[in-house]
Enzyme design. Structure first.
Site, PDB file in Angstrom:
ATOM      1  N   GLU A 164      24.248  38.446   1.145  1.00  0.00           N
ATOM      2  CA  GLU A 164      24.907  38.852  -0.111  1.00  0.00           C
ATOM      3  C   GLU A 164      23.905  37.787  -1.363  1.00  0.00           C
ATOM      4  OE1 GLU A 164      28.970  38.033  -1.022  1.00  0.00           O
ATOM      5  OE2 GLU A 164      30.054  38.637   0.231  1.00  0.00           O
ATOM      6  N   GLU A 355      31.789  41.784   6.141  1.00  0.00           N
ATOM      7  CA  GLU A 355      33.107  41.244   5.725  1.00  0.00           C
ATOM      8  C   GLU A 355      34.424  41.538   5.322  1.00  0.00           C
ATOM      9  OE1 GLU A 355      31.852  37.954   2.793  1.00  0.00           O
ATOM     10  OE2 GLU A 355      30.592  37.228   3.949  1.00  0.00           O
TER      11      GLU A 355
END
Length: 449
Positions: A164, A355
């Site tokens: 991320e 995720e």
């Protein structure tokens, strides 16, 4: 009746080093930006730190055995950069030995390791030299990547470089909510972004030098969903996902992925940031565009849009009483299907949901943790993922976040995302009802979704 998930589908869970390992000062580990940030008054809810967390550093064998009970065939974990390079520059082996033992334990149970190089815990010493604002950090990251591949490449074949990057820029560099807690200006944020992508490219090239190894990056940008499945609404959702009409530069997927896949930043990036652009040196874009072998996607929720005036995306107001998780995130299962579809249309890569999960206000009862809300969340999101595989979209795996409750960054230990309930006083792991639910989904390949 829906088809089942493919026989070779990857089923896993995800964790991050700082959130579960503890052992903050053992075996020569250096201090990370999160070690410093969590010890700064007022930064973490209730003043907690990750010093002990879930004590995974000492309990990894128990945790791997629990993964085997769950039935997963893969585990996505991150390596703590300062365990291997305490000052960011000089290697020490004791911390590296831990990951070797972990990888061996996984393989003994038939669990495929997916290794993430950087999940936010940069060595503090490198941050003090500028961190991602310092171009030299890209070379330090390359050194780190080379050591990871040389140490573990005989057993690990799936590497993710950076988790991320959007969250690092948005939450850590721009707003200061995450470590290292900067409130940087736009020019510095864009410079840090460029250096992260350059570091990714250097690391990806190193992975590709190792025969049979694959590499990716794990973005988590905003994904927009069509209010109705009409061509007009689908087109607006796609446009909103891959533009800055409703996004700023820090969360736009294409700002982070286009340079890697297409070899340049999107036109909007140059147009909207003309006065803030970082220096792009000769060869940078070629380095950044080292080919991806697959694309990871961390995805939790999205926003609905409809075709508005002149066909432009119109963000819809959330309906009254719409479901939200314990962290306040909207429950929008459709985001898995549309995220996979839109990313595949644009980038033509195999995709792993690296995720996905939710926080629920879990209560420990005498007979366990009955987390029905999490089960319903998983059922809906996995059904959306099954739609994607039914339609032939190239989604190859799913990793639930997270294996266990853990240190949830600035929110401390309040949010519980895990399939395993962690008693932080005793470090006991307790299987929640969702653990059994996920095990059955894996066993049946989604038969009853």
């Amino acid at each position: 009746m829906n088809k089942l998930f493919p026989e070779n589908f990857i089923w896993g869970t995800s964790t991050a080093a700082y959130q579960i390992e503890g052992a903050a000062r053992e075996d020569g580990k250096g201090e990370s930006v999160w070690d410093a940030f969590s010890h700064t008054a007022g930064k973490i809810d209730d003043g907690y730190t990750g010093d002990v967390a879930c004590d995974h550093y000492h309990r990894y064998r128990e945790d791997v055995s629990l993964m085997a009970d769950l039935g997963v065939n893969a585990y996505r974990f991150s390596v703590s950069w300062p365990r291997l390079f305490p000052d960011g520059k000089h290697f020490q082996s004791k911390g590296a030995d831990f990951y070797s033992r972990l990888i061996d334990a996984l393989l003994e149970k038939g669990i495929r390791p997916f290794l993430t190089m950087h999940h936010w815990d940069m060595p503090l010493a490198l941050h003090r030299e500028g961190g991602w604002l310092n171009r030299d950090t890209t070379d330090r990251f390359a050194d780190y990547a080379a050591k990871l591949v040389s140490l573990y490449g005989d057993r690990v074949k799936d590497f993710t470089t950076i988790n991320e990057p959007q969250t690092i820029i948005g939450n850590a560099y721009e707003h200061g909510w995450h470590a290292p807690g900067l409130c940087a200006n736009r020019a510095d944020c864009l410079l840090a972004l460029h250096h992260m992508l350059l570091a990714h490219g250097k690391a990806a090239a190193i992975v590709h030098e190792h025969r049979g190894a694959r590499v990716s990056i794990a973005p988590s940008g905003k994904i927009y969903l069509p209010a109705c499945e009409t061509e007009a609404d689908i087109s607006c959702a796609r446009d909103a996902t891959f533009s800055t009409v409703l996004n700023d530069y820090d969360w736009s997927l294409q700002t982070y992925i286009d340079p890697i896949v297409f070899g340049d930043y999107p036109k909007e990036y140059y147009q909207k940031n003309a006065e803030y652009l970082p220096k792009i040196e000769q060869g940078d874009l070629k380095q950044i565009s080292e080919p991806l072998d697959f694309l990871c996607l961390n995805v939790y929720n999205g926003n609905f849009v409809a075709s508005g005036n002149e066909g432009k995306p119109e963000l819809l107001r959330e309906s009254a009483g719409a479901p939200r998780t314990a962290t306040g995130w909207p429950v929008t299962p459709e985001v898995v299907y549309w995220g996979v579809r839109f990313l595949n249309e644009r980038y033509k890569l195999n995709i792993y949901i690296s995720e996905n999960g939710c926080a629920v206000p879990d209560l420990l009862s005498p007979d366990g943790v009955h987390d029905g809300a999490r089960i319903e969340f998983m059922r809906r999101y996995l059904a959306s993922l099954l739609r994607a595989t039914n339609e032939g979209l190239p989604v190859k795996g799913y990793f639930y976040w997270s294996l266990m409750d853990n240190f949830e960054w600035a929110a401390g230990y309040r949010p519980r995302f895990g399939l395993l309930y962690v008693d932080y006083e005793t470090q006991e792991r307790i299987k929640k009802d969702s653990f059994s639910f996920y095990a059955e989904v894996i066993r049946s390949r989604g038969k009853n979704l």
